[in-house]
Write a protein that holds these residues in place. Structure first.
Motif, PDB file in Angstrom:
ATOM      1  N   VAL A 124       9.894   1.528   0.858  1.00 23.60           N
ATOM      2  CA  VAL A 124       9.489   0.208   0.370  1.00 23.60           C
ATOM      3  C   VAL A 124      10.688  -0.530  -0.216  1.00 23.60           C
ATOM      4  O   VAL A 124      10.852  -1.742  -0.021  1.00 23.60           O
ATOM      5  CB  VAL A 124       8.360   0.354  -0.658  1.00 23.60           C
ATOM      6  CG1 VAL A 124       8.025  -1.000  -1.283  1.00 23.60           C
ATOM      7  CG2 VAL A 124       7.117   0.928  -0.001  1.00 23.60           C
ATOM      8  N   ALA A 125      11.530   0.187  -0.946  1.00 24.00           N
ATOM      9  CA  ALA A 125      12.718  -0.452  -1.513  1.00 24.00           C
ATOM     10  C   ALA A 125      13.634  -0.989  -0.416  1.00 24.00           C
ATOM     11  O   ALA A 125      14.169  -2.104  -0.510  1.00 24.00           O
ATOM     12  CB  ALA A 125      13.464   0.529  -2.413  1.00 24.00           C
ATOM     13  N   GLY A 126      13.841  -0.204   0.667  1.00 20.24           N
ATOM     14  CA  GLY A 126      14.655  -0.695   1.772  1.00 20.24           C
ATOM     15  C   GLY A 126      14.051  -1.898   2.459  1.00 20.24           C
ATOM     16  O   GLY A 126      14.748  -2.853   2.819  1.00 20.24           O
ATOM     17  N   LEU A 128       4.629  16.848  -3.013  1.00 19.52           N
ATOM     18  CA  LEU A 128       4.173  15.556  -3.524  1.00 19.52           C
ATOM     19  C   LEU A 128       5.346  14.711  -4.011  1.00 19.52           C
ATOM     20  O   LEU A 128       5.422  13.498  -3.765  1.00 19.52           O
ATOM     21  CB  LEU A 128       3.162  15.765  -4.655  1.00 19.52           C
ATOM     22  CG  LEU A 128       1.714  16.037  -4.260  1.00 19.52           C
ATOM     23  CD1 LEU A 128       0.873  16.307  -5.505  1.00 19.52           C
ATOM     24  CD2 LEU A 128       1.137  14.857  -3.485  1.00 19.52           C
ATOM     25  N   ASP A 129       6.256  15.361  -4.709  1.00 22.98           N
ATOM     26  CA  ASP A 129       7.422  14.637  -5.225  1.00 22.98           C
ATOM     27  C   ASP A 129       8.261  14.066  -4.082  1.00 22.98           C
ATOM     28  O   ASP A 129       8.702  12.909  -4.119  1.00 22.98           O
ATOM     29  CB  ASP A 129       8.249  15.577  -6.095  1.00 22.98           C
ATOM     30  CG  ASP A 129       9.443  14.851  -6.701  1.00 22.98           C
ATOM     31  OD1 ASP A 129       9.269  13.712  -7.161  1.00 22.98           O
ATOM     32  OD2 ASP A 129      10.554  15.417  -6.690  1.00 22.98           O
ATOM     33  N   ALA A 130       8.487  14.871  -3.029  1.00 19.21           N
ATOM     34  CA  ALA A 130       9.280  14.401  -1.887  1.00 19.21           C
ATOM     35  C   ALA A 130       8.579  13.252  -1.168  1.00 19.21           C
ATOM     36  O   ALA A 130       9.215  12.256  -0.788  1.00 19.21           O
ATOM     37  CB  ALA A 130       9.540  15.553  -0.921  1.00 19.21           C
ATOM     38  N   ARG A 175       0.823  -1.206   0.000  1.00 16.31           N
ATOM     39  CA  ARG A 175       0.000   0.000   0.000  1.00 16.31           C
ATOM     40  C   ARG A 175       0.857   1.256   0.000  1.00 16.31           C
ATOM     41  O   ARG A 175       0.537   2.245  -0.664  1.00 16.31           O
ATOM     42  CB  ARG A 175      -0.922  -0.025   1.212  1.00 16.31           C
ATOM     43  CG  ARG A 175      -1.946  -1.155   1.179  1.00 16.31           C
ATOM     44  CD  ARG A 175      -2.629  -1.309   2.516  1.00 16.31           C
ATOM     45  NE  ARG A 175      -3.515  -2.468   2.545  1.00 16.31           N
ATOM     46  CZ  ARG A 175      -4.091  -2.938   3.649  1.00 16.31           C
ATOM     47  NH1 ARG A 175      -3.842  -2.348   4.818  1.00 16.31           N
ATOM     48  NH2 ARG A 175      -4.878  -3.989   3.576  1.00 16.31           N
ATOM     49  N   LEU A 176       1.931   1.232   0.762  1.00 16.32           N
ATOM     50  CA  LEU A 176       2.819   2.394   0.780  1.00 16.32           C
ATOM     51  C   LEU A 176       3.444   2.618  -0.594  1.00 16.32           C
ATOM     52  O   LEU A 176       3.615   3.768  -1.032  1.00 16.32           O
ATOM     53  CB  LEU A 176       3.918   2.180   1.833  1.00 16.32           C
ATOM     54  CG  LEU A 176       4.858   3.359   2.081  1.00 16.32           C
ATOM     55  CD1 LEU A 176       4.091   4.583   2.562  1.00 16.32           C
ATOM     56  CD2 LEU A 176       5.927   2.975   3.115  1.00 16.32           C
ATOM     57  N   LEU A 177       3.786   1.537  -1.305  1.00 15.57           N
ATOM     58  CA  LEU A 177       4.322   1.682  -2.653  1.00 15.57           C
ATOM     59  C   LEU A 177       3.284   2.287  -3.596  1.00 15.57           C
ATOM     60  O   LEU A 177       3.602   3.144  -4.424  1.00 15.57           O
ATOM     61  CB  LEU A 177       4.784   0.319  -3.170  1.00 15.57           C
ATOM     62  CG  LEU A 177       5.374   0.292  -4.580  1.00 15.57           C
ATOM     63  CD1 LEU A 177       6.592   1.200  -4.684  1.00 15.57           C
ATOM     64  CD2 LEU A 177       5.730  -1.130  -4.991  1.00 15.57           C
ATOM     65  N   LEU A 178       2.028   1.854  -3.480  1.00 16.47           N
ATOM     66  CA  LEU A 178       0.967   2.443  -4.306  1.00 16.47           C
ATOM     67  C   LEU A 178       0.800   3.927  -4.011  1.00 16.47           C
ATOM     68  O   LEU A 178       0.617   4.741  -4.922  1.00 16.47           O
ATOM     69  CB  LEU A 178      -0.347   1.698  -4.059  1.00 16.47           C
ATOM     70  CG  LEU A 178      -0.427   0.257  -4.596  1.00 16.47           C
ATOM     71  CD1 LEU A 178      -1.752  -0.375  -4.196  1.00 16.47           C
ATOM     72  CD2 LEU A 178      -0.258   0.233  -6.109  1.00 16.47           C
ATOM     73  N   THR A 218       8.816  10.067  -3.321  1.00 12.66           N
ATOM     74  CA  THR A 218      10.182   9.527  -3.284  1.00 12.66           C
ATOM     75  C   THR A 218      10.463   8.832  -1.966  1.00 12.66           C
ATOM     76  O   THR A 218      11.051   7.745  -1.920  1.00 12.66           O
ATOM     77  CB  THR A 218      11.196  10.651  -3.525  1.00 12.66           C
ATOM     78  OG1 THR A 218      10.917  11.284  -4.781  1.00 12.66           O
ATOM     79  CG2 THR A 218      12.611  10.115  -3.523  1.00 12.66           C
ATOM     80  N   LEU A 219      10.040   9.453  -0.840  1.00 13.61           N
ATOM     81  CA  LEU A 219      10.265   8.856   0.477  1.00 13.61           C
ATOM     82  C   LEU A 219       9.552   7.516   0.597  1.00 13.61           C
ATOM     83  O   LEU A 219      10.120   6.537   1.107  1.00 13.61           O
ATOM     84  CB  LEU A 219       9.789   9.822   1.559  1.00 13.61           C
ATOM     85  CG  LEU A 219       9.928   9.332   3.009  1.00 13.61           C
ATOM     86  CD1 LEU A 219      11.391   9.061   3.339  1.00 13.61           C
ATOM     87  CD2 LEU A 219       9.344  10.354   3.986  1.00 13.61           C
TER      88      LEU A 219
END
Length: 743
Positions: A72-74, A61-63, A32-35, A66-67
């Motif tokens: 999610v990647a980590g 929004l961009d920041a 959900r966080l990735l979405l 990205t966060l």
């Protein structure tokens, strides 16, 4: 087996990948966080397109997007690493292979890399040194030619001879140094106070200066700069040799020139010789032939530096294109830079230039090494030895890798067999046999495992039997402790405290209290030789015997004689009993005492008038009970009975040798003297506290040493209690049993 991974994306059963991804995105917090992060990125792009820029809310929004994506990647990276560790490193074989890689292969590669890097740095340092020394030698050559020209000019007899001298000097050196240029310029600001006065007028008229020959690379200097002193100067000067068209496009071609200035050694020279030796293509080729190093492009390391002197007229020949090689390895081996120091001719300020170098390692080695027939042979031999060592190193590494993999397979195969055997054991299958694949340590381990499985059933039976015996010992200990006096018996005029702790589950110490007659109380303490169950059985037998004889024999001596007559034929030849029996007559205030080989009795008189009388040690003669030496006559003849008067507050201490013979780590005994000293020091304490203090002192003396014998103690104190008018005092006994195991 490895623990299953619960992550939906990694451990789902076989399904289409996109369905598992969609489910993970819907059902997990990370999905959900990735979405949310992707949606924020889409909104940011749409907002930037609508607003025609990046206002603050678009940047927010961009920041945020990205966060979210980074988090999610980590998370996925951490879960992936955990999955890799569980799946890939669960097998011992993979762990052994990785350990070999990290312990054997990686250090070898690091060593090789270290020496290659160190050798490359050494070669590059040598290259930098060679370039610096060659350029410094060029500057010194310029100084020498300038001073030679100065001497020739000073010998000229006319202005025409001066020019002729300059042209002759240029012609003589132009073959080795193309574009050599010489100029005689005014030196108005130079004064040499320590120099000699001129002996002849100058042949160079001041109005005819400067006199120049050459100077096709740059414009000749108009005069000698003020920063040059009487000693002159020699160094490198930079200039731009690019054409006007290239310079207009921002292209530069910085070249170096060795420039020297020589000044006549007079007080007011008035003129000086300036000589340029440009580092031309011919000079660079000569340096390349000598060192194996080719010069490349030169750049200024200072962006705001003053532009170098600009070329004029016929420029120098174009610098050839430097070939650094096409591969990455060739680029790393051949490309290098060196920092060259130069001076601004106008101001004398020092600057630095970066010169690109192209190195040929083989050429450098062949040109730098001392070449002779012997040195060539030795160098060839050294290179051959290095080559053989390198090939041998690679062969050893390859053989080690193959052996490592083979040994890892053998070891892990045996470990897998052991793992299978342990799984059978865990399922209580003791019939499984591990195959013995080799007669080595692992094979012996498998054989031992098979033997162990055959012994497990017997061991389980032994464990069950041991647990049963321990339970029986616990029951026997409980029964034995019940044989000892317990519960209060009130007696005006006397108080008793007792302590008993067996060294094992069942002990051989025994104490008891008997109401002998009206106002007469008997106290017995005994110690059966040995410890354990046998001593406990003898202790139980002794209690029954004493209970049956105590009413018939009120005298302590008579009771001990009667006990010895009964037990002398009922104890084995290795056992005996030590006993002490005393009778306290509360009406007469006396104590009658007999000892059959037991520890001495301690009598601690009460303190009177602030003085503490010394402790008395009562040790009448007597032999131990149960020895079959004769018909008992010797026992009766040696046994002695003692009567001692008592007063209010007097303390009597009965104990077994487990108290007095406690040993510390230095094998010193506690002793009766120390016990009596402690009893006398704390004689006024209540009996329970006094008993606890004595036991604590004995344990402290032992300093953690194990208890080697049973510890038993009886404390008696005479107390005065008033009787009713015209009535005798009621006589009874008060026994306070104290459990001092933790004291």
């Amino acid at each position: 087996m490895p623990t299953p991974v619960s992550h939906p994306l990694l451990s789902e059963p076989a399904r289409p990948p996109w369905t598992r991804v969609l489910r993970w995105l819907r059902t997990t917090l990370a999905g959900r966080l990735l979405l949310v992060g992707l949606a924020a990125k889409v909104l940011e792009a749409a907002g930037a397109a609508v607003a025609g820029g990046r206002p603050a809310w678009v940047q927010a929004l961009d920041a945020a997007g990205t966060l979210a994506i980074v988090l999610v990647a980590g998370y996925l990276a951490a879960r992936g690493a955990a999955w890799m560790r569980r799946r890939l490193l669960w097998r011992v074989r993979r762990k052994l292979i990785l350990s070999y890689v990290f312990v054997g292969l990686v250090p070898s590669l690091l060593i090789v890399t270290f020496f290659l890097t160190a050798g490359l740095l050494l070669v590059r340092s040598v290259a930098s040194y060679l370039v610096q020394t060659r350029l410094a030698a060029q500057a010194e050559q310029a100084r020498f030619l300038a001073q030679t020209t100065l001497l020739e000019v000073q010998r000229a007899t006319s202005p025409a001879a001066v020019r002729e001298t300059l042209e002759r000097q240029q012609a003589n050196a132009s073959g080795r140094y193309p574009f050599l240029s010489i100029a005689i310029v005014p030196a108005r600001e130079v004064a040499c106070p320590g120099g000699p006065a001129p002996t002849a007028p100058s042949r160079v008229p001041p109005g005819a200066l400067p006199v120049t020959v050459g100077w096709t690379h740059v414009a000749p200097p108009a005069e000698l700069p003020r920063w040059i002193t009487c000693e002159g100067t020699a160094g490198l000067v930079a200039f731009d040799a690019a054409s006007d068209e290239a310079r207009a496009r921002g292209i530069t071609d910085i070249r170096l020139v060795a420039r020297a200035a020589a000044i006549p050694a007079t007080r007011a020279p008035g003129w000086a010789v300036v000589l340029d030796l440009p580092i031309s293509d011919a000079v660079e080729r000569r340096l390349q032939q000598e060192t194996g190093i080719q010069f490349g492009a030169i750049t200024d390391t200072q962006e705001d530096a003053t532009p170098p002197v600009t070329a004029r007229g016929r420029a120098l020949e174009a610098r050839p294109v430097v070939d650094f090689g096409s591969g990455v390895v060739a680029q790393l081996l051949r490309r290098w830079v060196v920092v060259v120091e130069h001076r601004d001719w106008r101001t004398g300020a020092r600057g630095s230039l970066t010169m690109m170098l192209a190195m040929n390692l083989v050429d450098m080695y062949q040109r730098i090494a001392f070449q002779s027939q012997l040195s060539t042979a030795l160098n060839g031999l050294a290179l051959a030895v290095l080559g053989v060592l390198g090939v041998l190193f690679l062969v050893i590494q390859g053989v080690a890798l193959v052996l490592g993999l083979t040994l890892a397979r053998q070891i892990t195969g045996a470990v897998h067999d052991l793992f299978t055997g342990t799984e059978h054991l865990r399922n209580r299958d003791f019939t499984h046999v591990i195959p013995v694949r080799a007669r080595d340590q692992l094979g012996e381990l498998a054989d031992s495992f098979n033997v162990m499985t055959g012994e497990i059933t017997r061991l389980l039976s032994d464990v069950a039997q041991k647990e049963r015996l321990e339970q029986e010992f616990a029951t026997a200990r409980e029964i034995q402790m019940k044989l000892l006096p317990h519960g209060p018996l009130a007696v005006p005029g006397l108080a008793v405290s007792a302590y008993c702790e067996p060294a094992r589950e069942v002990g051989g110490d025994y104490y008891d209290v008997f109401p002998v007659a009206d106002g007469v109380v008997g106290f017995l303490i005994a110690d059966v030789s040995g410890k354990g169950v046998g001593a406990g059985l003898y202790m139980a037998q002794l209690k029954g015997l004493v209970l049956s004889l105590v009413r018939q024999h009120p005298s302590p001596r008579d009771l001990l004689v009667a006990v010895n007559r009964v037990l002398v034929d009922r104890l084995d030849g290795r056992s005996f009993i030590t006993m002490s029996y005393l009778v306290v007559d509360l009406h007469r205030q006396v104590m009658t005492y007999a000892r059959a080989g037991h520890c001495p009795l301690l009598l601690v008189p009460a303190a009177r008038g602030g003085a503490a009388p010394p402790v008395k040690v009562l040790a009448p003669d007597g032999l131990v009970v149960g020895l079959t030496l004769d018909d008992g006559s010797l026992f009766e003849s040696l046994l002695e009975e003692v009567t001692v008067p008592l007063s209010a507050g007097d303390l009597v201490v009965l104990y077994t040798d487990g108290m007095s013979e406690m040993m510390n780590p230095q094998h010193d005994c506690y002793g009766e003297a120390r016990l009596g000293e402690q009893a006398g020091r704390h004689r006024d304490l209540p009996l329970d506290q006094l008993a606890g203090r004595l036991v604590a002192d004995v344990r402290a003396f032992g300093a953690g040493a194990g208890q080697h014998d049973d510890m038993t103690m009886l404390l008696l104190r005479v107390e005065q209690r008033a009787a009713g008018a015209g009535e005798p005092a009621d006589l009874a006994v008060e026994v306070a049993a104290a459990d001092l195991d933790g004291a």
